[in-house]
Design an enzyme around this catalytic site. Structure first.
Site, PDB file in Angstrom:
ATOM      1  N   THR A 173       0.838  -1.208   0.000  1.00  0.00           N
ATOM      2  CA  THR A 173       0.000   0.000   0.000  1.00  0.00           C
ATOM      3  C   THR A 173       0.872   1.258   0.000  1.00  0.00           C
ATOM      4  OG1 THR A 173      -1.540  -1.254   1.382  1.00  0.00           O
ATOM      5  CG2 THR A 173      -1.989   1.089   1.147  1.00  0.00           C
ATOM      6  N   ARG A 208       7.904  -2.921   2.525  1.00  0.00           N
ATOM      7  CA  ARG A 208       8.107  -3.102   3.967  1.00  0.00           C
ATOM      8  C   ARG A 208       8.463  -4.535   4.268  1.00  0.00           C
ATOM      9  NH1 ARG A 208       3.411   0.786   6.465  1.00  0.00           N
ATOM     10  NH2 ARG A 208       3.962   2.402   4.992  1.00  0.00           N
ATOM     11  N   SER A 235       6.702   3.364   8.376  1.00  0.00           N
ATOM     12  CA  SER A 235       5.586   4.117   8.923  1.00  0.00           C
ATOM     13  C   SER A 235       5.205   3.717  10.345  1.00  0.00           C
ATOM     14  CB  SER A 235       4.398   3.994   7.977  1.00  0.00           C
ATOM     15  OG  SER A 235       3.361   4.804   8.411  1.00  0.00           O
ATOM     16  N   HIS A 236       4.003   3.183  10.504  1.00  0.00           N
ATOM     17  CA  HIS A 236       3.475   2.889  11.840  1.00  0.00           C
ATOM     18  C   HIS A 236       3.915   1.519  12.344  1.00  0.00           C
ATOM     19  CE1 HIS A 236       0.937   1.453   8.650  1.00  0.00           C
ATOM     20  NE2 HIS A 236       0.522   0.503   9.473  1.00  0.00           N
ATOM     21  N   LYS A 273       9.971   3.987   0.903  1.00  0.00           N
ATOM     22  CA  LYS A 273       8.877   4.558   0.115  1.00  0.00           C
ATOM     23  C   LYS A 273       9.503   5.404  -0.986  1.00  0.00           C
ATOM     24  CE  LYS A 273       5.632   5.403   4.002  1.00  0.00           C
ATOM     25  NZ  LYS A 273       4.524   6.251   4.442  1.00  0.00           N
ATOM     26  N   ASP A 303       2.311   9.132  13.876  1.00  0.00           N
ATOM     27  CA  ASP A 303       2.922   7.810  13.718  1.00  0.00           C
ATOM     28  C   ASP A 303       4.420   7.922  13.414  1.00  0.00           C
ATOM     29  OD1 ASP A 303       2.777   8.705  11.075  1.00  0.00           O
ATOM     30  OD2 ASP A 303       2.476   6.695  10.280  1.00  0.00           O
ATOM     31  N   ASP A 337       6.374   7.892  10.820  1.00  0.00           N
ATOM     32  CA  ASP A 337       6.909   8.804   9.804  1.00  0.00           C
ATOM     33  C   ASP A 337       6.135  10.115   9.714  1.00  0.00           C
ATOM     34  OD1 ASP A 337       4.728   7.436   8.733  1.00  0.00           O
ATOM     35  OD2 ASP A 337       5.451   7.653   6.683  1.00  0.00           O
ATOM     36  N   ASP A 386       2.955  10.973   9.138  1.00  0.00           N
ATOM     37  CA  ASP A 386       1.840  11.294   8.241  1.00  0.00           C
ATOM     38  C   ASP A 386       0.475  11.009   8.857  1.00  0.00           C
ATOM     39  OD1 ASP A 386       2.221   8.589   8.043  1.00  0.00           O
ATOM     40  OD2 ASP A 386       2.410   8.528   5.855  1.00  0.00           O
ATOM     41  N   ARG A 387       0.440  10.249   9.963  1.00  0.00           N
ATOM     42  CA  ARG A 387      -0.858   9.974  10.599  1.00  0.00           C
ATOM     43  C   ARG A 387      -1.060  10.834  11.837  1.00  0.00           C
ATOM     44  NH1 ARG A 387      -2.190   3.629  10.447  1.00  0.00           N
ATOM     45  NH2 ARG A 387      -1.442   3.230   8.341  1.00  0.00           N
ATOM     46  N   THR A 439      -7.821   2.447  -1.049  1.00  0.00           N
ATOM     47  CA  THR A 439      -6.943   2.715   0.085  1.00  0.00           C
ATOM     48  C   THR A 439      -5.528   3.032  -0.389  1.00  0.00           C
ATOM     49  OG1 THR A 439      -8.220   1.350   1.588  1.00  0.00           O
ATOM     50  CG2 THR A 439      -5.877   1.576   2.084  1.00  0.00           C
ATOM     51  N   GLU A 498      -8.199   9.432   4.948  1.00  0.00           N
ATOM     52  CA  GLU A 498      -8.456   8.007   5.098  1.00  0.00           C
ATOM     53  C   GLU A 498      -8.855   7.728   6.544  1.00  0.00           C
ATOM     54  OE1 GLU A 498      -6.006   5.265   2.489  1.00  0.00           O
ATOM     55  OE2 GLU A 498      -4.475   6.590   3.323  1.00  0.00           O
ATOM     56  N   GLU A 499      -9.569   6.619   6.707  1.00  0.00           N
ATOM     57  CA  GLU A 499     -10.014   6.245   8.056  1.00  0.00           C
ATOM     58  C   GLU A 499      -8.835   5.854   8.949  1.00  0.00           C
ATOM     59  OE1 GLU A 499      -9.225   2.935   8.621  1.00  0.00           O
ATOM     60  OE2 GLU A 499      -8.674   2.833   6.505  1.00  0.00           O
ATOM     61  N   SER A 500      -7.696   5.563   8.336  1.00  0.00           N
ATOM     62  CA  SER A 500      -6.541   5.052   9.076  1.00  0.00           C
ATOM     63  C   SER A 500      -5.708   6.188   9.680  1.00  0.00           C
ATOM     64  CB  SER A 500      -5.690   4.213   8.137  1.00  0.00           C
ATOM     65  OG  SER A 500      -5.377   4.957   6.963  1.00  0.00           O
ATOM     66  N   LYS A 515      -0.423  12.471   3.319  1.00  0.00           N
ATOM     67  CA  LYS A 515      -1.175  12.827   4.504  1.00  0.00           C
ATOM     68  C   LYS A 515      -0.194  13.467   5.482  1.00  0.00           C
ATOM     69  CE  LYS A 515      -1.114   7.985   6.132  1.00  0.00           C
ATOM     70  NZ  LYS A 515      -0.754   7.125   5.015  1.00  0.00           N
ATOM     71  N   ARG A 539      -8.664  -6.617   7.801  1.00  0.00           N
ATOM     72  CA  ARG A 539      -9.335  -5.409   8.292  1.00  0.00           C
ATOM     73  C   ARG A 539     -10.821  -5.482   7.953  1.00  0.00           C
ATOM     74  NH1 ARG A 539      -4.889  -2.721   9.662  1.00  0.00           N
ATOM     75  NH2 ARG A 539      -3.251  -2.189   8.169  1.00  0.00           N
TER      76      ARG A 539
HETATM   77  C1  VG1 Z   1      -2.691   1.145   5.788  1.00  0.00           C
HETATM   78  C2  VG1 Z   1      -3.949   2.000   5.824  1.00  0.00           C
HETATM   79  C3  VG1 Z   1      -3.989   2.918   4.619  1.00  0.00           C
HETATM   80  C4  VG1 Z   1      -2.713   3.763   4.568  1.00  0.00           C
HETATM   81  C5  VG1 Z   1      -1.504   2.850   4.583  1.00  0.00           C
HETATM   82  C6  VG1 Z   1      -0.203   3.613   4.646  1.00  0.00           C
HETATM   83  O1  VG1 Z   1      -2.718   0.311   4.644  1.00  0.00           O
HETATM   84  O2  VG1 Z   1      -5.096   1.195   5.880  1.00  0.00           O
HETATM   85  O3  VG1 Z   1      -5.135   3.723   4.695  1.00  0.00           O
HETATM   86  O4  VG1 Z   1      -2.677   4.564   3.426  1.00  0.00           O
HETATM   87  O5  VG1 Z   1      -1.548   1.989   5.719  1.00  0.00           O
HETATM   88  O6  VG1 Z   1      -0.137   4.415   5.785  1.00  0.00           O
HETATM   89  P1  VG1 Z   1      -3.168  -1.232   4.713  1.00  0.00           P
HETATM   90  O7  VG1 Z   1      -2.960  -1.760   3.341  1.00  0.00           O
HETATM   91  O8  VG1 Z   1      -2.308  -1.873   5.771  1.00  0.00           O
HETATM   92  O9  VG1 Z   1      -4.590  -1.221   5.150  1.00  0.00           O
HETATM   93  V1  VG1 Z   1       1.359   4.848   6.412  1.00  0.00           V
HETATM   94  O10 VG1 Z   1       1.107   5.825   7.662  1.00  0.00           O
HETATM   95  O11 VG1 Z   1       2.095   3.492   6.357  1.00  0.00           O
HETATM   96  O12 VG1 Z   1       2.266   5.563   5.181  1.00  0.00           O
HETATM   97 CO    CO Z   2       2.811   6.707   8.256  1.00  0.00          CO
END
Ligand code: VG1
Ligand code: CO
Length: 545
Positions: A20, A24, A115-116, A128, A279, A281, A283-284, A346, A365-367, A378, A498
């Site tokens: 996504t 990773r 990221s997270h 990325k 988070d 990096d 962005d959240r 997504t 996004e909801e995340s 983001k 999910r």
């Molecule tokens: C998750 C979230 C998605 C977000 C992605 C990257 O992806 O659901 O909304 O864009 O992480 O976020 P997935 O495929 O695990 O549902 V981040 O903060 O990693 O750049």
């Molecule tokens: Co992130």
């Protein structure tokens, strides 16, 4: 050139498929000899001509960050990249990287982050790629990189000493100019252009207390500049603001489970007026009020409804977009404000074309991700400042703001249930079971309603006409409630399932139920249909949002 070394490997790596958001893998995997190098070589080969071009390189500070930056510089030097810009200590948040790519007219940015996901030797690492608009590489580019990597047996690097990035300065490596800059400055300047920080500062001085958790990750130095230096709050109200290679053992995912200490301060101890976290990096974002959690889908709706209070958007916005599983709360706002509203798959990469063509100004996004046309990612701290600016303008509490919002637009009860790192066979089984049931669900009873539509979501990009299929399974009910099922594309262990549940209540219906109660019939019906509890052998999800 004598110092350019060509390295040959025996077998190509077959598993470098970006998910996504980037590639990773476990830190251990990325430490494997040549693993990172081959992926970087694949990226550079996908970018075309590199002479005369600038690339931004930085990361969230996790274990392996600096060594990876040095390797990338060596590989870029061998490929005749003209300039590399690196932030001091190699620390660069994803939104700040997006901004720098745009400001410096770079051809790309390579962001070292998972990221997270947790970091450290036992955690994850990631890469990325962002392209020249500042946004995540679109699918046709990530597919190309993957394809190159699958047969790549060689890479080149320039064998040289690379200076540390402790201080700003300009260095020369072969023909390459290495510029070490302050990675925080440009981002803070951008925030000053968008927001009236003095207004927020006055508000914070008047009995409105703020606490921010950087989760030992990248936002620490940015939050310090913004909150302590610009907004004048004491650094005692910043939690975990020194980036650490293993995030101090924290899982830098700002949700109620992993940012539980912050959540406890706001929701149980009710110690502050406002709490936020970002988070790994940056962005959240998670927004909390005293005794009140803001669902990220609602956050997007509130931001959209209140852009007039933020100087950067005072001339209006062109439209909004949300990812498909994000609740439709923002749709209600768009409808009322007569704004176009787009639904994308997504992942932030799908917003890029809409932002570039000015079809939208705000998206989310909801995340826990919200952002705008100020960058192409983001942006966690931007969202926090946005909330503070609205609260400062309205002089109200977080819970007043959200309650007033629901009283105007109604409430989309919403919850996401994550079953993290379960065996892939189990996750695939559940997914396929639903996929196979989809054609026959129409008309069936589901919860307190009946199935109106069920499908696998596809997206036709309105700008470049690219088609993205299999972007999540949807069950839409007669009462417009929605149930969505996806497999995560960011996890590294097993699979993460999910489930997303949503139901709308009008302003004259009850607005203050616990979402788990409001959505119970949907949650139970899905479990009856797919036997998730039984198949996962888990009596509850790992994370409930
Ligand atoms: C998750 C979230 C998605 C977000 C992605 C990257 O992806 O659901 O909304 O864009 O992480 O976020 P997935 O495929 O695990 O549902 V981040 O903060 O990693 O750049
Ligand atoms: Co992130």
């Amino acid at each position: 050139m004598e110092n350019i070394k060509i390295i040959n490997i025996d077998e190509p790596f077959k598993d470098q498929k970006p998910g996504t958001s980037g590639l990773r893998k476990s830190t251990i995997k990325f430490q494997e000899t040549h693993y990172l190098e081959i992926f970087i070589e694949s990226i550079l080969l996908s970018l075309g001509e590199l002479e005369g071009k600038t690339i931004i390189v930085g990361g969230d500070g996790r274990y392996g960050n600096q060594e990876a930056i040095k390797k990338i510089i060596q590989i870029c030097a061998a490929h005749n990249v003209t300039k590399i810009i690196v932030p001091t200590d190699g620390i660069l948040s994803t939104p700040a990287a997006s901004n720098l790519i745009r400001q410096k007219r770079a051809i790309a940015g390579i962001i070292l982050s998972a990221s997270h996901n947790p970091g450290g030797i036992g955690g994850d690492f990631g890469v990325k790629l962002n392209v020249s608009n500042g946004g995540p590489a679109p699918e046709h580019i990530t597919n190309k990189i993957y394809k190159i990597s699958q047969s790549l047996l060689t890479y080149k690097f320039f064998d040289c000493q690379v200076p540390d990035f402790r201080n700003i300065g300009v260095f020369h490596i072969k023909n390459l100019i290495l510029e070490v800059i302050d990675g925080v400055e440009d981002y803070v300047a951008l925030m000053e252009q968008i927001f009236d920080l003095d207004h927020i500062r006055d508000f914070l001085n008047k009995d409105f207390s703020l606490v921010f958790d950087a989760m030992n990750a990248v936002t620490g130095p940015y939050a310090y500049q913004l909150f302590v230096k610009k907004l004048g709050i004491s650094e005692n109200y910043l939690m975990n603001f020194t980036p650490l290679p293993d995030f101090g053992g924290l899982h830098p995912d700002p949700n109620l489970t992993y940012a539980s200490k912050l959540a406890d301060l706001l929701l149980n101890k009710k110690k502050y007026s406002f709490g936020a976290a970002c988070d790994g990096d940056g962005d959240r974002n998670m927004i909390l009020g005293k005794g009140c959690f803001i669902n990220p889908s609602d956050s997007l709706a509130v931001i959209t409804a209140n852009t007039r209070f933020v100087p950067g958007y005072k001339d209006g916005i062109s439209g909004v977009a949300r990812s498909m599983p994000t609740s439709m709360a923002v749709d209600s706002v768009a409808k009322k404000l007569n704004l176009p509203c787009y639904e994308t798959p997504t992942g932030w990469k799908f917003f890029g074309n809409l932002l570039d063509s000015n079809k939208i100004s705000i998206c989310g996004e909801e995340s826990f991700g919200t952002g705008s046309n100020h960058v192409r990612e983001k942006d966690g701290l931007w969202a926090v400042l946005f909330w503070l600016q609205i609260l400062a303008a309205k002089k109200c509490s977080v819970s007043d703001l959200i309650n007033e919002h629901w009283m105007v637009f109604g409430r989309n009860y919403y919850s996401r249930h994550d079953y993290e790192s379960i065996p892939s066979t189990v996750a695939n089984n559940i997914y396929e079971n639903l996929f196979n049931l989809l054609p026959n669900l129409k008309g069936n009873k589901f919860g307190n309603s009946a199935v109106k539509e069920s499908d696998s979501f596809s997206y036709l990009d309105p700008i470049d006409q690219s088609l993205s299929s299999n972007q999540g399974l949807r069950i839409i009910l007669e009462n417009n409630a929605r149930i969505i099922l996806r497999l995560s594309g960011t996890g590294t262990k097993g699979s993460t399932l999910r489930l997303y549940f949503e139901r709308f209540n009008e302003p004259n219906q009850s607005l203050n139920l616990d979402p788990q109660i409001a959505l119970k019939d949907l949650i139970d019906s899905l479990d009856d249909l797919l036997e998730i509890t039984k198949l996962t052998k888990m009596n509850k999800p790992t994370v409930i949002t």
